[in-house]
Write an enzyme that holds these catalytic residues in place. Sequence first.
Site, PDB file in Angstrom:
ATOM      1  N   ASP A 201       0.769  -1.093  -0.186  1.00 29.40           N
ATOM      2  CA  ASP A 201      -0.004  -0.011   0.029  1.00 29.40           C
ATOM      3  C   ASP A 201       0.706   1.036   0.069  1.00 29.40           C
ATOM      4  O   ASP A 201       1.748   1.579   0.835  1.00 29.40           O
ATOM      5  CB  ASP A 201      -0.780  -0.012   1.145  1.00 29.40           C
ATOM      6  CG  ASP A 201      -1.773   1.084   1.511  1.00 29.40           C
ATOM      7  OD1 ASP A 201      -1.698   2.100   0.620  1.00 29.40           O
ATOM      8  OD2 ASP A 201      -2.763   1.039   2.115  1.00 29.40           O
TER       9      ASP A 201
ATOM     10  N   ASP B 265      -7.413   4.614  -9.140  1.00 32.84           N
ATOM     11  CA  ASP B 265      -8.935   4.188  -9.163  1.00 32.84           C
ATOM     12  C   ASP B 265      -9.757   5.121  -8.848  1.00 32.84           C
ATOM     13  O   ASP B 265      -9.791   5.836  -7.772  1.00 32.84           O
ATOM     14  CB  ASP B 265      -8.947   2.876  -8.011  1.00 32.84           C
ATOM     15  CG  ASP B 265      -8.197   1.880  -8.298  1.00 32.84           C
ATOM     16  OD1 ASP B 265      -8.582   1.088  -9.402  1.00 32.84           O
ATOM     17  OD2 ASP B 265      -7.073   1.485  -7.650  1.00 32.84           O
TER      18      ASP B 265
ATOM     19  N   LYS C 159     -18.570   5.181  -7.514  1.00 35.67           N
ATOM     20  CA  LYS C 159     -19.990   5.387  -6.548  1.00 35.67           C
ATOM     21  C   LYS C 159     -19.720   6.449  -5.797  1.00 35.67           C
ATOM     22  O   LYS C 159     -18.424   6.251  -4.782  1.00 35.67           O
ATOM     23  CB  LYS C 159     -20.361   3.956  -6.239  1.00 35.67           C
ATOM     24  CG  LYS C 159     -20.864   3.236  -7.040  1.00 35.67           C
ATOM     25  CD  LYS C 159     -21.193   1.777  -6.482  1.00 35.67           C
ATOM     26  CE  LYS C 159     -21.748   0.879  -7.756  1.00 35.67           C
ATOM     27  NZ  LYS C 159     -21.603  -0.508  -7.469  1.00 35.67           N
TER      28      LYS C 159
ATOM     29  N   ASP D 124      -9.312  10.024 -15.855  1.00 32.34           N
ATOM     30  CA  ASP D 124     -10.509  10.115 -16.844  1.00 32.34           C
ATOM     31  C   ASP D 124     -11.692  10.183 -16.321  1.00 32.34           C
ATOM     32  O   ASP D 124     -12.639  10.194 -16.886  1.00 32.34           O
ATOM     33  CB  ASP D 124     -10.140   8.974 -17.799  1.00 32.34           C
ATOM     34  CG  ASP D 124     -10.614   7.543 -17.266  1.00 32.34           C
ATOM     35  OD1 ASP D 124     -10.128   7.626 -16.214  1.00 32.34           O
ATOM     36  OD2 ASP D 124     -10.794   6.697 -17.826  1.00 32.34           O
TER      37      ASP D 124
ATOM     38  N   LYS E 261      -3.272   2.039 -24.535  1.00 32.22           N
ATOM     39  CA  LYS E 261      -4.406   1.508 -25.526  1.00 32.22           C
ATOM     40  C   LYS E 261      -5.786   1.876 -24.866  1.00 32.22           C
ATOM     41  O   LYS E 261      -6.670   2.573 -25.359  1.00 32.22           O
ATOM     42  CB  LYS E 261      -4.603  -0.114 -25.410  1.00 32.22           C
ATOM     43  CG  LYS E 261      -3.670  -0.754 -26.465  1.00 32.22           C
ATOM     44  CD  LYS E 261      -4.083  -1.867 -26.559  1.00 32.22           C
ATOM     45  CE  LYS E 261      -2.689  -2.708 -26.930  1.00 32.22           C
ATOM     46  NZ  LYS E 261      -2.456  -4.170 -26.575  1.00 32.22           N
ATOM     47  N   PHE E 262      -5.765   2.068 -23.350  1.00 31.14           N
ATOM     48  CA  PHE E 262      -6.962   2.491 -22.620  1.00 31.14           C
ATOM     49  C   PHE E 262      -7.226   3.772 -22.965  1.00 31.14           C
ATOM     50  O   PHE E 262      -8.416   4.342 -23.299  1.00 31.14           O
ATOM     51  CB  PHE E 262      -6.684   2.281 -21.120  1.00 31.14           C
ATOM     52  CG  PHE E 262      -7.306   3.160 -20.148  1.00 31.14           C
ATOM     53  CD1 PHE E 262      -8.625   2.791 -19.901  1.00 31.14           C
ATOM     54  CD2 PHE E 262      -6.403   4.112 -19.723  1.00 31.14           C
ATOM     55  CE1 PHE E 262      -9.038   3.685 -18.951  1.00 31.14           C
ATOM     56  CE2 PHE E 262      -6.972   4.554 -18.784  1.00 31.14           C
ATOM     57  CZ  PHE E 262      -8.458   4.654 -18.063  1.00 31.14           C
TER      58      PHE E 262
HETATM   59  C1  LIG Z   1      -6.744   2.328 -12.332  1.00 26.78           C
HETATM   60  S1  LIG Z   1      -5.276   1.367 -12.145  1.00 26.78           S
HETATM   61  C2  LIG Z   1      -4.274   2.393 -13.167  1.00 26.78           C
HETATM   62  C3  LIG Z   1      -2.990   1.806 -13.519  1.00 26.78           C
HETATM   63  C4  LIG Z   1      -2.070   2.720 -14.155  1.00 26.78           C
HETATM   64  N1  LIG Z   1      -1.563   3.734 -13.496  1.00 26.78           N
HETATM   65  C5  LIG Z   1      -2.570   3.208 -15.470  1.00 26.78           C
HETATM   66  O1  LIG Z   1      -2.691   4.281 -15.695  1.00 26.78           O
HETATM   67  O2  LIG Z   1      -2.976   2.099 -16.314  1.00 26.78           O
HETATM   68  C6  LIG Z   1      -5.025   2.205 -10.435  1.00 26.78           C
HETATM   69  C7  LIG Z   1      -3.741   1.170  -9.885  1.00 26.78           C
HETATM   70  O3  LIG Z   1      -3.706   1.678  -8.512  1.00 26.78           O
HETATM   71  C8  LIG Z   1      -3.238   0.743  -7.694  1.00 26.78           C
HETATM   72  N2  LIG Z   1      -3.551   1.176  -6.231  1.00 26.78           N
HETATM   73  C9  LIG Z   1      -4.500   1.689  -5.940  1.00 26.78           C
HETATM   74  N3  LIG Z   1      -4.302   2.017  -4.587  1.00 26.78           N
HETATM   75  C10 LIG Z   1      -3.040   1.873  -4.231  1.00 26.78           C
HETATM   76  C11 LIG Z   1      -2.311   1.889  -3.073  1.00 26.78           C
HETATM   77  N4  LIG Z   1      -2.883   2.459  -2.041  1.00 26.78           N
HETATM   78  N5  LIG Z   1      -0.969   1.632  -3.103  1.00 26.78           N
HETATM   79  C12 LIG Z   1      -0.586   1.045  -4.252  1.00 26.78           C
HETATM   80  N6  LIG Z   1      -1.188   0.642  -5.259  1.00 26.78           N
HETATM   81  C13 LIG Z   1      -2.377   1.198  -5.454  1.00 26.78           C
HETATM   82  C14 LIG Z   1      -4.106  -0.440  -8.067  1.00 26.78           C
HETATM   83  O4  LIG Z   1      -3.746  -1.639  -7.632  1.00 26.78           O
HETATM   84  C15 LIG Z   1      -4.185  -0.254  -9.749  1.00 26.78           C
HETATM   85  O5  LIG Z   1      -3.350  -1.069 -10.214  1.00 26.78           O
END
Ligand SMILES: C[S@@+](CC[C@H](N)C(=O)[O-])C[C@H]1O[C@@H](n2cnc3c(N)ncnc32)[C@H](O)[C@@H]1O
Length: 229
Positions: free
Chosen positions: A106, A129, A133, A165, A203-204
């Site tokens: 984390d 993330d 919601k 986004d 790609k996203f």
């Molecule tokens: C929506 S994804 C985006 C991933 C990447 N940055 C991208 O642009 O494709 C968010 C990522 O953040 C990670 N994540 C979320 N909270 C986290 C935290 N507190 N510590 C480490 N990783 C975290 C999740 O596991 C996930 O892989």
Amino acid sequence: MMRTIRSFVRRAGRITMSQQAALDNLSSTYVLPEKTVIDWDSAFARSGAPRHVEIGFGMGDALCSMAQAHPERDYLGIEVHTAGVGRVLAHLHKFALHHVRVCCDDAVLVLREQLPAHSLDAVYIYFPDPWHKKRHHKRRLIQPEFIQLLATRLKPQAHLYLATDWQDYAQQMLEVLEASAEFTNLNGAGQFAPRNAERPLTKFEQRGQRLGHGVWDLVYQRLSLPPQS
Ligand SMILES: C[S@@+](CC[C@H](N)C(=O)[O-])C[C@H]1O[C@@H](n2cnc3c(N)ncnc32)[C@H](O)[C@@H]1O
């Protein structure tokens, strides 16, 4: 006991054989031990390189492309998603990127327990993330307490790069950072930033562009520390 609200859920998810092999064989080279203060010079076997951190690197596209473009910087990636970590380790090995290390924990704990105060030159948080919601908004990473913690780990003048986004998350990022006394907006108060050219077009994001979805970038600078009295 107080329940900690996390910004992630650990996804069981599928791990490919090559990701698992990378986790098995390369973790001892690239993954830093948990719960231990990072001695940057010894972890990277050099000193004086600018220290850049990506939080939540996902499958690692941005981390790997930035690291490839900048061998003169040290990069630390933080991610809890094991498949993504495996993918990045395989990439680091394949391209001999010896200036990258990974923490699989984390980011809140890594910042709090492992990173020394005022040690970082730049932090990237791309597409955290969105927890779209309303009842989940409390899980969003970009909150005043998190930004306060992050500020304590940044050097004066260090840069913070964000992208999302989700429009309402972009607005939340803007509000949290504009309200922080520790940061200044490099594009002017209340302004979003142009797309950071260093961020690879995934790609996203390409799909989002095709569908006409927006992406909002923000760039802030850590203000100088007040003089010691
Ligand atoms: C929506 S994804 C985006 C991933 C990447 N940055 C991208 O642009 O494709 C968010 C990522 O953040 C990670 N994540 C979320 N909270 C986290 C935290 N507190 N510590 C480490 N990783 C975290 C999740 O596991 C996930 O892989």
